[in-house]
Design a protein around this motif. Sequence first.
Motif, PDB file in Angstrom:
ATOM      1  N   ARG A 188      53.664  21.560  41.304  1.00 31.62           N
ATOM      2  CA  ARG A 188      52.258  21.762  41.644  1.00 31.62           C
ATOM      3  C   ARG A 188      51.812  20.770  42.723  1.00 31.62           C
ATOM      4  O   ARG A 188      51.099  21.140  43.662  1.00 31.62           O
ATOM      5  CB  ARG A 188      51.390  21.598  40.390  1.00 31.62           C
TER       6      ARG A 188
ATOM      7  N   ASP B   7      54.183  10.666  28.850  1.00 30.43           N
ATOM      8  CA  ASP B   7      53.437  11.656  28.077  1.00 30.43           C
ATOM      9  C   ASP B   7      53.839  13.087  28.414  1.00 30.43           C
ATOM     10  O   ASP B   7      53.352  14.034  27.798  1.00 30.43           O
ATOM     11  CB  ASP B   7      51.929  11.495  28.319  1.00 30.43           C
ATOM     12  N   LEU B   8      54.717  13.244  29.414  1.00 32.73           N
ATOM     13  CA  LEU B   8      55.123  14.580  29.851  1.00 32.73           C
ATOM     14  C   LEU B   8      56.540  14.891  29.403  1.00 32.73           C
ATOM     15  O   LEU B   8      57.432  14.037  29.479  1.00 32.73           O
ATOM     16  CB  LEU B   8      55.049  14.686  31.376  1.00 32.73           C
ATOM     17  N   SER B   9      56.758  16.115  28.958  1.00 35.35           N
ATOM     18  CA  SER B   9      58.109  16.564  28.666  1.00 35.35           C
ATOM     19  C   SER B   9      58.820  16.823  29.993  1.00 35.35           C
ATOM     20  O   SER B   9      58.161  16.947  31.040  1.00 35.35           O
ATOM     21  CB  SER B   9      58.061  17.853  27.843  1.00 35.35           C
TER      22      SER B   9
ATOM     23  N   GLN C 242      48.382  11.607  36.406  1.00 31.01           N
ATOM     24  CA  GLN C 242      49.131  12.130  35.271  1.00 31.01           C
ATOM     25  C   GLN C 242      50.629  11.890  35.439  1.00 31.01           C
ATOM     26  O   GLN C 242      51.331  11.525  34.490  1.00 31.01           O
ATOM     27  CB  GLN C 242      48.864  13.629  35.127  1.00 31.01           C
ATOM     28  N   LEU C 243      51.109  12.075  36.660  1.00 27.90           N
ATOM     29  CA  LEU C 243      52.544  12.013  36.926  1.00 27.90           C
ATOM     30  C   LEU C 243      53.071  10.588  37.026  1.00 27.90           C
ATOM     31  O   LEU C 243      54.158  10.282  36.531  1.00 27.90           O
ATOM     32  CB  LEU C 243      52.850  12.770  38.216  1.00 27.90           C
TER      33      LEU C 243
ATOM     34  N   GLU D 176      60.054  19.504  31.120  1.00 30.17           N
ATOM     35  CA  GLU D 176      59.549  20.761  31.680  1.00 30.17           C
ATOM     36  C   GLU D 176      58.168  20.582  32.295  1.00 30.17           C
ATOM     37  O   GLU D 176      57.874  21.104  33.382  1.00 30.17           O
ATOM     38  CB  GLU D 176      59.487  21.839  30.598  1.00 30.17           C
ATOM     39  N   GLU D 177      57.298  19.838  31.591  1.00 28.57           N
ATOM     40  CA  GLU D 177      55.950  19.590  32.100  1.00 28.57           C
ATOM     41  C   GLU D 177      56.001  18.749  33.375  1.00 28.57           C
ATOM     42  O   GLU D 177      55.233  18.991  34.311  1.00 28.57           O
ATOM     43  CB  GLU D 177      55.112  18.883  31.031  1.00 28.57           C
ATOM     44  N   LYS D 178      56.907  17.785  33.406  1.00 27.67           N
ATOM     45  CA  LYS D 178      57.031  16.936  34.593  1.00 27.67           C
ATOM     46  C   LYS D 178      57.482  17.753  35.792  1.00 27.67           C
ATOM     47  O   LYS D 178      56.949  17.601  36.902  1.00 27.67           O
ATOM     48  CB  LYS D 178      58.014  15.798  34.331  1.00 27.67           C
ATOM     49  N   SER D 179      58.458  18.639  35.593  1.00 26.90           N
ATOM     50  CA  SER D 179      58.945  19.482  36.686  1.00 26.90           C
ATOM     51  C   SER D 179      57.835  20.382  37.216  1.00 26.90           C
ATOM     52  O   SER D 179      57.679  20.546  38.434  1.00 26.90           O
ATOM     53  CB  SER D 179      60.125  20.333  36.210  1.00 26.90           C
ATOM     54  N   ALA D 180      57.065  20.966  36.296  1.00 23.80           N
ATOM     55  CA  ALA D 180      55.967  21.837  36.704  1.00 23.80           C
ATOM     56  C   ALA D 180      54.886  21.056  37.436  1.00 23.80           C
ATOM     57  O   ALA D 180      54.296  21.552  38.411  1.00 23.80           O
ATOM     58  CB  ALA D 180      55.367  22.531  35.475  1.00 23.80           C
ATOM     59  N   THR D 181      54.647  19.821  36.998  1.00 22.48           N
ATOM     60  CA  THR D 181      53.628  18.988  37.635  1.00 22.48           C
ATOM     61  C   THR D 181      54.056  18.594  39.043  1.00 22.48           C
ATOM     62  O   THR D 181      53.256  18.622  39.985  1.00 22.48           O
ATOM     63  CB  THR D 181      53.366  17.722  36.795  1.00 22.48           C
TER      64      THR D 181
END
Length: 366
Positions: free
Chosen positions: A154, A142-144, A135-136, A146-151
């Motif tokens: 994780r 495809d990631l915002s 995904q990363l 914020e979503e990238k930072s959270a990913t």
Amino acid sequence: MRKTTFTGLAAACMMLAACQSDAYKIRGECDILENGDTIFVTNDFSTGKPIAHGIVKDGKFTVEGNIDSPTLCIAYSKTGNVNTTFFVEPGTVKLSLGDMPSKTKVGGTPMNEKWQTIMDSTLVIGLEMNRIGEQLYQSPQDLSPEEKSATIARMEILQAKFASFIKRYAEKNITNHFGMFMLLYFQDVMQPEEILSLVSRMPSELQKNPDIQTLTAELKRKTAVGVGGTLPEFTMNDINGHKVNLREEIAKSKLNLIDFWASWCGPCRAEMPNVVALYNKYKSLGFNVIGISLDDNKDKWEAAVKNLGMKWMQLSDLQGWHNSIAVAMGVNSIPHTVVVDSQGKILAVGLRGEKLEEFIGNSLNK
């Protein structure tokens, strides 16, 4: 992206638990291959040259031979459906081969029972890391933000969890040969200081093992260029073929990020927009970036620099993983970052994303 290295594997193959020469038998099951298909066994992780093989009949196969000491091997089929790591050692080895880790089991002998314990305990973590990695690094667009930072956060949690398990299991076995294998095979998972501490607790006969001594020497050299150490003198060509003295270059800026990367490295390309943003944000405050490329193709290197918008100095000897600066700094996975001041003092190693920006911002605003 981790460097593909077989040094630890070869060391394990040669140096694990010496014992009297004895017979081994591999009893295997594999219902995803046809009658007459061949299962090959190799201990050569670079060429795959077989040391033995077995023919599948009614979903079963047998391989027999003699072995002087436990040897790390791969069982594989030419169709690519099967590829499993296990130990060939005296006794009866049991293999149940599937087309994915969750469907594969090894056992029957001491080394393989311990190996399966590791596989069972890390399977869920590994699958989740693979999912996040795809995904990363394969579709970051495809990631915002914020979503990238959270990913990324994780992924770091999972990596820490995996490393913690490996360290605990190595500690549990540090007085035996399997513990020695753990240090050789998983040396990239643990910190140099952790490995050196574990080596100091090994029996003297294991500490004298040539591969452990080589590993110890490499780690001591690596810690010398860790946080608190000083960047050695290096000279390397820039992208235009001009020789650059790295120490002279970093002396021009208050704070420098040495960024090890390569055009063929997916994670490096995914991380590069963060480095570009960091450079643009802080360059007026005395911050500089110096790229060290582990490419071996100049055209691809140049194209990536242009396409990724990398406006800072780029250095490479076009020797891939044998890049002389990377070797001297003990770099075995990329992207890899080293932050140094104008005097060459190493302030931080391995920071990325938000942690890297926070460190740079705090350092420049002191």
